[in-house]
Design a protein around this motif. Structure first.
Motif, mmCIF file in Angstrom:
data_model
loop_
_atom_site.group_PDB
_atom_site.id
_atom_site.type_symbol
_atom_site.label_atom_id
_atom_site.label_comp_id
_atom_site.label_asym_id
_atom_site.label_seq_id
_atom_site.Cartn_x
_atom_site.Cartn_y
_atom_site.Cartn_z
ATOM 1 N N ALA A 1 -11.968 4.964 -10.861
ATOM 2 C CA ALA A 1 -10.829 4.205 -11.390
ATOM 3 C C ALA A 1 -11.161 3.616 -12.757
ATOM 4 C CB ALA A 1 -10.440 3.104 -10.404
ATOM 5 N N TYR A 2 -12.313 2.965 -12.830
ATOM 6 C CA TYR A 2 -12.679 2.254 -14.064
ATOM 7 C C TYR A 2 -12.966 3.232 -15.202
ATOM 8 C CZ TYR A 2 -15.128 -0.923 -17.193
ATOM 9 O OH TYR A 2 -15.499 -1.659 -18.288
ATOM 10 N N ALA A 3 -13.715 4.294 -14.886
ATOM 11 C CA ALA A 3 -14.196 5.160 -15.956
ATOM 12 C C ALA A 3 -13.263 6.328 -16.255
ATOM 13 C CB ALA A 3 -15.591 5.691 -15.588
ATOM 14 N N PHE A 4 -12.504 6.787 -15.266
ATOM 15 C CA PHE A 4 -11.781 8.047 -15.465
ATOM 16 C C PHE A 4 -10.269 7.981 -15.261
ATOM 17 C CE2 PHE A 4 -16.009 9.304 -13.646
ATOM 18 C CZ PHE A 4 -16.520 9.927 -14.778
ATOM 19 N N LEU A 5 -9.762 6.912 -14.665
ATOM 20 C CA LEU A 5 -8.349 6.939 -14.237
ATOM 21 C C LEU A 5 -7.399 7.197 -15.395
ATOM 22 C CD1 LEU A 5 -7.038 6.691 -11.441
ATOM 23 C CD2 LEU A 5 -6.400 4.364 -12.024
ATOM 24 N N MET B 1 0.871 -1.170 0.000
ATOM 25 C CA MET B 1 0.000 0.000 0.000
ATOM 26 C C MET B 1 0.914 1.227 0.000
ATOM 27 S SD MET B 1 -2.924 -1.297 2.622
ATOM 28 C CE MET B 1 -1.907 -2.499 3.477
ATOM 29 N N SER B 2 0.335 2.400 -0.171
ATOM 30 C CA SER B 2 1.146 3.615 -0.229
ATOM 31 C C SER B 2 0.629 4.619 0.783
ATOM 32 C CB SER B 2 1.038 4.197 -1.635
ATOM 33 O OG SER B 2 1.265 5.584 -1.603
ATOM 34 N N SER B 3 1.553 5.268 1.508
ATOM 35 C CA SER B 3 1.085 6.304 2.442
ATOM 36 C C SER B 3 0.711 7.578 1.669
ATOM 37 C CB SER B 3 2.150 6.612 3.503
ATOM 38 O OG SER B 3 3.360 6.928 2.881
ATOM 39 N N HIS B 4 1.235 7.731 0.467
ATOM 40 C CA HIS B 4 0.887 8.919 -0.330
ATOM 41 C C HIS B 4 -0.511 8.770 -0.945
ATOM 42 C CE1 HIS B 4 1.527 12.474 -2.758
ATOM 43 N NE2 HIS B 4 1.093 11.813 -3.816
ATOM 44 N N ALA B 5 -0.820 7.574 -1.430
ATOM 45 C CA ALA B 5 -2.146 7.316 -2.014
ATOM 46 C C ALA B 5 -2.882 6.337 -1.105
ATOM 47 C CB ALA B 5 -1.994 6.762 -3.423
ATOM 48 N N SER B 6 -3.085 6.762 0.144
ATOM 49 C CA SER B 6 -3.699 5.863 1.129
ATOM 50 C C SER B 6 -5.214 6.030 1.138
ATOM 51 C CB SER B 6 -3.117 6.138 2.521
ATOM 52 O OG SER B 6 -3.127 7.524 2.777
ATOM 53 N N GLU B 7 -5.767 6.323 -0.025
ATOM 54 C CA GLU B 7 -7.221 6.517 -0.114
ATOM 55 C C GLU B 7 -7.687 6.178 -1.530
ATOM 56 O OE1 GLU B 7 -9.689 7.736 2.368
ATOM 57 O OE2 GLU B 7 -10.522 6.531 0.767
ATOM 58 N N ALA C 1 2.270 7.609 -6.633
ATOM 59 C CA ALA C 1 2.633 6.470 -5.775
ATOM 60 C C ALA C 1 3.109 5.298 -6.628
ATOM 61 C CB ALA C 1 1.432 6.070 -4.919
ATOM 62 N N ALA C 2 2.418 5.044 -7.730
ATOM 63 C CA ALA C 2 2.790 3.914 -8.588
ATOM 64 C C ALA C 2 4.181 4.122 -9.184
ATOM 65 C CB ALA C 2 1.747 3.743 -9.703
ATOM 66 N N LEU C 3 4.455 5.347 -9.611
ATOM 67 C CA LEU C 3 5.774 5.637 -10.195
ATOM 68 C C LEU C 3 6.869 5.575 -9.126
ATOM 69 C CD1 LEU C 3 4.832 8.558 -12.598
ATOM 70 C CD2 LEU C 3 5.921 6.411 -13.278
ATOM 71 N N ASP C 4 6.612 6.203 -7.984
ATOM 72 C CA ASP C 4 7.636 6.228 -6.919
ATOM 73 C C ASP C 4 7.973 4.822 -6.437
ATOM 74 O OD1 ASP C 4 7.645 8.922 -7.107
ATOM 75 O OD2 ASP C 4 6.605 9.327 -5.207
ATOM 76 N N LEU C 5 6.943 3.981 -6.334
ATOM 77 C CA LEU C 5 7.185 2.632 -5.797
ATOM 78 C C LEU C 5 7.618 1.658 -6.884
ATOM 79 C CD1 LEU C 5 4.107 2.505 -3.382
ATOM 80 C CD2 LEU C 5 6.498 2.755 -2.721
ATOM 81 N N GLY C 6 7.450 2.045 -8.142
ATOM 82 C CA GLY C 6 7.889 1.180 -9.249
ATOM 83 C C GLY C 6 7.058 -0.085 -9.390
ATOM 84 N N TYR D 1 -13.989 17.833 -11.950
ATOM 85 C CA TYR D 1 -12.965 17.004 -12.603
ATOM 86 C C TYR D 1 -11.575 17.431 -12.165
ATOM 87 C CZ TYR D 1 -16.311 14.495 -15.368
ATOM 88 O OH TYR D 1 -17.338 13.662 -15.741
ATOM 89 N N GLU D 2 -11.411 18.721 -11.879
ATOM 90 C CA GLU D 2 -10.085 19.198 -11.480
ATOM 91 C C GLU D 2 -9.679 18.577 -10.140
ATOM 92 O OE1 GLU D 2 -6.526 20.652 -11.601
ATOM 93 O OE2 GLU D 2 -7.882 20.457 -13.301
ATOM 94 N N ASN D 3 -10.616 18.534 -9.190
ATOM 95 C CA ASN D 3 -10.294 17.924 -7.894
ATOM 96 C C ASN D 3 -10.180 16.403 -8.007
ATOM 97 O OD1 ASN D 3 -10.104 19.942 -5.551
ATOM 98 N ND2 ASN D 3 -11.816 20.704 -6.766
ATOM 99 N N MET D 4 -11.007 15.823 -8.865
ATOM 100 C CA MET D 4 -10.930 14.376 -9.089
ATOM 101 C C MET D 4 -9.554 14.038 -9.686
ATOM 102 S SD MET D 4 -14.117 12.240 -10.630
ATOM 103 C CE MET D 4 -14.193 12.872 -12.194
ATOM 104 N N ARG D 5 -9.096 14.904 -10.592
ATOM 105 C CA ARG D 5 -7.806 14.670 -11.239
ATOM 106 C C ARG D 5 -6.668 14.771 -10.218
ATOM 107 N NH1 ARG D 5 -3.652 17.206 -13.346
ATOM 108 N NH2 ARG D 5 -4.376 19.196 -12.561
ATOM 109 N N LYS D 6 -6.744 15.783 -9.339
ATOM 110 C CA LYS D 6 -5.665 15.945 -8.359
ATOM 111 C C LYS D 6 -5.567 14.732 -7.432
ATOM 112 C CE LYS D 6 -4.775 19.959 -6.178
ATOM 113 N NZ LYS D 6 -5.158 21.203 -5.488
ATOM 114 N N ILE D 7 -6.723 14.203 -7.052
ATOM 115 C CA ILE D 7 -6.703 13.017 -6.170
ATOM 116 C C ILE D 7 -6.161 11.813 -6.944
ATOM 117 C CG2 ILE D 7 -8.136 11.435 -4.801
ATOM 118 C CD1 ILE D 7 -10.006 13.853 -4.250
ATOM 119 N N SER D 8 -6.595 11.658 -8.197
ATOM 120 C CA SER D 8 -6.130 10.517 -8.999
ATOM 121 C C SER D 8 -4.630 10.588 -9.261
ATOM 122 C CB SER D 8 -6.850 10.480 -10.344
ATOM 123 O OG SER D 8 -8.224 10.341 -10.143
ATOM 124 N N GLN D 9 -4.119 11.801 -9.381
ATOM 125 C CA GLN D 9 -2.683 11.956 -9.639
ATOM 126 C C GLN D 9 -1.844 11.399 -8.486
ATOM 127 O OE1 GLN D 9 -0.826 13.049 -12.178
ATOM 128 N NE2 GLN D 9 -2.466 13.610 -13.570
#
Ligand code: SF4
Ligand code: SF4
Length: 511
Positions: free
Chosen positions: A318-322, A267-273, A297-302, A284-292
């Protein structure tokens, strides 16, 4: 039975369309966000004197940006098919909770400022000025819609009231009229990483505690890893999974499945939600910031894969917008879907025969399943149509002997909302939440009486929280709500797990 300071709907034998009670819910208004909560999300802190002009500009902007909104505004023929499909209308009797009436709150303003007839003959076309009174109605009734999309399934034109409600909330945010519950939570995700405001060290402690609990119960060292670089899988799960019941029992289950499958995960403490309340406020702007945060986290953890835990609207985002919000995901392993749902993963392991399942461990329960709105009506799961309905049921049936569906007109695509979705899971809306849960409670009662159902499983953090809180108002117990991976966890016999005989012996020794 829990006590209420309002009338709890009676669970009658048949779901009746109630006689309307105009204004029945006009008194219920969710708390407004303080200026600092709105500003943290990039919105004005509070209403300005020229809010009306700003709101009309924002609506014009959205009508251009989202062509669907204009189509929805123009295409309703008032056929009435949606009027009795909303759980909030059925539970509250307030006619403004009929989907078509909820849409009309925006439609009459749209007509006034964006159509020829409305500009010159407003009364003839049902157009209205955007007055303070209209804005008050918007605030109340667009926060009495859980954006569940049930009404859209029955509309011959496919008009989606959830989209209208999201657009209305964005317009209100853009003029400084945000709701406290959602905006405060989004701010916490930006500052800390999750809805609960649980910082990394506290999360680490919590996960260590879970490892100890699972070891005490099974004698097996199942890990609940955090921030492990180079792990194959990043699990993004709702923060409710970290501590609250029955959510945490689900997280225990995910960890056991990963352990038995022999995969490396973190799990990631940065994307712990996993939750993304940006969707509820239509931003969409706030949704995008949360998704980022998930991307970072995925990039940092590899990691090579991303799996989402049990959360309804998170799976929709996740399914429709990620991909649009945080893609491209070309650095992940192309052999796996991006993202994947934990249930797809678990069913895959069950089908491969990796998991040693003893279904009898769940024999003390007769289960039914609540389809969460966002999963059922806004996503799919797996690679076959209808996977979002069949995969959860297949997992439950693989780990339980006793399963019964609720009546057909209350499940799958026609599922009734739990009553707490769409950013309404706040105590200031308890009356709405209890009343809106009535159709689901009625369906649960029917299978309880007919088939002896004892428990209802869910795959959404909001549904689980909502049900544990409201079912006591209908005479059920809160522990009748379970996570699907809690059932998996109960039935999964880990390699090297203590047998019951060993447990009995050690208890005798201790005595
Ligand atoms: S989206 Fe759901 S809550 Fe909103 S009006 Fe339609 S049925 Fe009601
Ligand atoms: S079902 Fe569709 S067209 Fe009919 S009244 Fe409702 S929104 Fe309008």
């Amino acid at each position: 039975m829990a006590k209420a300071n309002f009338e709890v709907p009676e669970l009658k034998e048949h779901l009746e369309v109630p006689k309307i009670e105009p204004g029945a819910m006009a008194h219920l208004e969710t708390f407004k966000a303080k200026p600092e909560f709105n500003e943290a999300l990039g919105f004005p802190g509070e209403l300005s004197e020229n809010w009306q002009e700003q709101a009309i500009d924002a609506m014009g902007d959205m009508l251009k940006k989202y062509r669907s909104l204009q189509v929805y505004m123009d295409s309703c023929v008032k056929c009435g098919a949606c009027t009795d499909k909303c759980h909030y209308y059925l539970g509250t009797k307030d006619p403004k909770n009929m989907p078509v009436a909820r849409q009309d709150l925006m439609r009459k303003v749209y007509r006034r400022y964006f159509t020829f007839g409305g500009k010159f003959f407003p009364k003839l076309v049902g157009a209205t000025d955007f007055t303070q009174e209209v804005l008050d109605d918007w605030y109340n009734y667009y926060h009495q819609c859980s954006q569940c999309r049930r009404c859209s399934v029955f509309c011959p034109y496919g008009i989606d009231t959830a989209e209208i409600s999201m657009a209305a909330r964005e317009i209100m945010d853009r003029i400084g009229l945000g709701d406290k519950y959602s905006n405060e939570i989004i701010g916490k995700v930006f500052r800390i990483g999750n809805n609960l405001g649980l910082p990394g060290p506290a999360l680490e402690d919590t996960l260590e505690g879970l490892e100890e609990d699972v070891f005490d119960e099974t004698g097996v060292e199942v890990k609940y890893p955090l921030d492990v670089k180079g792990a194959d899988i990043l699990l993004v799960t709702p923060s409710a999974d970290f501590f609250a019941e029955p959510h945490v029992d689900g997280l225990i289950g995910y960890g056991k499945v990963f352990h038995e499958a022999g995969v490396s995960w973190t799990m990631s403490s940065h994307a712990s939600e996993a939750a993304n309340f940006g969707m509820f406020i239509g931003s969409y702007e706030n949704m995008r910031k949360i998704s980022q945060r998930v991307r970072k986290a995925a990039l940092d953890l590899g990691v090579k894969r991303i799996i989402f835990g049990e959360c309804g609207h998170a799976w929709r985002v996740a399914y429709a917008f990620l991909n649009t919000l945080a893609g491209p995901w070309d650095f992940l392993d192309p052999d796996y879907p991006v993202p994947q749902h934990i249930l797809e993963f678990t069913l895959g392991e069950i089908e491969k025969g990796t998991l040693n399942i003893d279904k009898s461990q769940n024999d003390d329960m007769v289960l039914t399943f609540h389809d969460s709105c966002n999963v059922a009506r806004a996503t799919r799961m797996g690679d076959k149509p209808g996977g979002q309905f069949e995969i959860p049921r297949a997992v439950i049936k693989a780990v339980c002997n006793n399963y019964v569906d609720m009546p057909e007109d209350t499940i799958r695509e026609a599922t009734f909302c739990c009553g707490g979705g769409g950013g309404l899971l706040t105590d200031d809306l308890m009356e709405l939440r209890v009343k809106g849960a009535m159709p689901r409670m009625k369906a649960l009662k029917s299978v309880t009486e007919e088939y002896g159902v004892t428990h209802m499983a869910a795959i959404c953090a909001i549904c689980k929280s909502q049900f544990t809180k409201v079912i006591p108002y209908y005479g059920f117990d809160m522990d009748q709500i379970v996570s699907v991976h809690q059932l998996v966890s109960n039935a999964l016999i880990l390699k090297g797990q203590n047998s019951e005989d060993e447990d009995d012996e050690s208890e005798e020794d201790a005595a």
